[in-house]
Design an enzyme around this catalytic site. Structure first.
Site, PDB file in Angstrom:
ATOM      1  N   SER A   1       1.046  -1.382  -0.085  1.00  0.00           N
ATOM      2  CA  SER A   1      -0.022  -0.013  -0.103  1.00  0.00           C
ATOM      3  C   SER A   1       0.809   1.224   0.098  1.00  0.00           C
ATOM      4  O   SER A   1       2.090   1.119   0.253  1.00  0.00           O
ATOM      5  CB  SER A   1      -0.708   0.034   1.278  1.00  0.00           C
ATOM      6  OG  SER A   1      -1.681   1.299   1.333  1.00  0.00           O
TER       7      SER A   1
ATOM      8  N   TYR B   1      -1.689  -1.739  10.769  1.00  0.00           N
ATOM      9  CA  TYR B   1      -1.906  -2.041   9.517  1.00  0.00           C
ATOM     10  C   TYR B   1      -0.895  -1.336   8.581  1.00  0.00           C
ATOM     11  O   TYR B   1      -0.154  -1.789   7.750  1.00  0.00           O
ATOM     12  CB  TYR B   1      -3.273  -1.236   9.107  1.00  0.00           C
ATOM     13  CG  TYR B   1      -3.462  -1.234   7.430  1.00  0.00           C
ATOM     14  CD1 TYR B   1      -3.915  -2.400   6.801  1.00  0.00           C
ATOM     15  CD2 TYR B   1      -3.035  -0.304   6.733  1.00  0.00           C
ATOM     16  CE1 TYR B   1      -4.049  -2.544   5.299  1.00  0.00           C
ATOM     17  CE2 TYR B   1      -3.366  -0.199   5.472  1.00  0.00           C
ATOM     18  CZ  TYR B   1      -3.797  -1.337   4.722  1.00  0.00           C
ATOM     19  OH  TYR B   1      -3.828  -1.317   3.221  1.00  0.00           O
TER      20      TYR B   1
ATOM     21  N   LYS C   1       2.193  -3.254   5.935  1.00  0.00           N
ATOM     22  CA  LYS C   1       2.235  -2.891   4.627  1.00  0.00           C
ATOM     23  C   LYS C   1       3.875  -2.616   4.346  1.00  0.00           C
ATOM     24  O   LYS C   1       4.244  -2.523   3.111  1.00  0.00           O
ATOM     25  CB  LYS C   1       1.147  -1.821   4.283  1.00  0.00           C
ATOM     26  CG  LYS C   1      -0.397  -2.241   4.187  1.00  0.00           C
ATOM     27  CD  LYS C   1      -0.197  -3.463   3.365  1.00  0.00           C
ATOM     28  CE  LYS C   1      -1.960  -3.932   3.213  1.00  0.00           C
ATOM     29  NZ  LYS C   1      -2.047  -4.834   2.149  1.00  0.00           N
TER      30      LYS C   1
END
Length: 266
Positions: free
Chosen positions: A140, A153, A157
Site C-alpha cells: 500500500s 496496518y 504494509k
C-alpha cells in the site's frame, strides 16, 4: 493439441482489488484458483466463469496456519504449478492502539504478514522449480507513512513492501520476478471492515479497483519491481509525500485516520 492455459492463484479475491486482479489474469489467458475467507468467493467464481475456462474457488481463513496449509494443498492437488501468484488478502483495523483488542491487532499481522510469508515460502518453491513465474504482493502507499490510529496496518504494509523487494533481489536469475503493488485508497469494502467510515480517510475520494488491478497486472507482466497504482491524484500524492519527513507524514495521517475527524472533503 492445445497447450494448457497457465494457472493464476489469487488470494483475497471475493471482491475489490483481488477480484479485479483475478479478472485481469483470466482476460490474459489464465485459469484461476481464487481464495478468500468469505462465502462470497463462490459468487466471485461464478462471475469469473465468463472470463476464464476454469475457475476453482477455495474458501479458507488465511489468518490461520491451517487455512494457509489448506490452500497450498488445494494448489498442489491440481498437479499444475501456477505461473502467476497474487497475494492480495489483507485487512486493517482502525482506532487508537491502546483501545483496540489485541486479538484484532494480531489478526491483522496474521493475515497481512504471516500468511504472505507462509504462502510465498511454499508457492515460490513451485515457481522456481519450473524456472519461470510472477509473484505479486499487495502492499500500500501506507507502507511509507507512519500510521497513527492505523499503526499495525501501516506497519504490516511496510513489511510487505520490504519483503517483496528483498525477495525480488534474492530471486535474480531464477526466472521468477516479484512485483509489489502499492494502491492508494480504493473503493472496496476495506474501509467498512476496518471501521474507518467515521474518519476523513474513510470519506475521502477513492480509486476504481478495476483501474488499480489493470495497472498492477501490467506491472506484473512487465516484471517491474513495484507500482503505485490508481488515479493520477493518488500517484501525485504518493510522489509528493517523498519530500515530507516522517513526523509530518504521521501528523497528516493522524488527521485523516482519527475517529470523528472533520467532514471537509479531500
Amino acid at each position: 493439441m492445445n497447450a494448457p492455459r497457465p494457472l493464476a492463484v489469487v488470494t483475497g479475491a471475493s471482491s475489490g482489488i483481488g477480484y479485479e486482479l483475478a479478472r485481469e489474469a483470466a482476460d490474459h489467458g489464465h485459469d484461476l484458483l481464487i481464495a478468500a475467507e468469505e462465502q462470497a468467493i463462490h459468487a466471485a467464481a461464478a462471475r469469473l466463469d465468463a472470463h476464464a475456462q476454469e475457475v476453482r474457488a477455495v474458501r479458507t481463513d488465511l489468518a490461520t496456519r491451517a487455512g494457509v496449509e489448506s490452500l497450498v494443498r488445494e494448489v498442489r492437488a491440481l498437479r499444475r504449478p501456477p505461473s502467476t501468484v497474487m497475494l492480495n488478502a489483507g485487512i486493517g483495523h482502525g482506532g487508537a492502539f491502546l483501545e483496540t483488542d489485541l486479538a484484532d491487532l494480531t489478526r491483522v499481522i496474521d493475515l497481512n504478514i504471516s500468511s504472505t510469508v507462509h504462502l510465498s515460502r511454499c508457492l515460490l518453491e513451485d515457481l522456481t522449480a519450473q524456472g519461470a513465474g510472477r509473484l505479486l504482493i499487495t502492499s500500500s502507499v501506507a507502507a511509507r507513512i507512519p500510521g497513527p490510529y492505523h499503526a499495525v496496518y501501516n506497519a504490516s504494509k511496510a513489511f510487505l513492501r520490504s519483503f517483496g523487494l528483498a525477495l525480488r533481489d534474492e530471486l535474480r536469475g531464477t526466472g521468477v520476478t516479484v512485483t509489489v503493488l502499492m494502491p492508494g485508497p480504493t473503493d472496496t469494502r476495506f474501509f467498512v471492515r476496518a471501521g474507518l467510515l467515521n474518519t476523513r480517510l474513510g470519506r475521502s475520494r477513492k480509486d476504481d479497483p478495476a483501474l488499480v488491478a489493470r495497472q498492477a497486472y501490467e506491472a506484473l507482466a512487465d516484471g517491474r519491481a513495484q507500482v503505485v497504482a490508481g488515479s493520477l491524484h493518488t500517484r501525485a500524492q504518493e510522489l509528493a509525500g517523498h519530500a515530507l519527513p516522517s513526523r509530518a507524514k504521521a501528523a497528516v495521517h493522524r488527521r485523516l485516520a482519527e475517529p470523528g475527524g472533520s467532514r471537509s472533503h479531500l
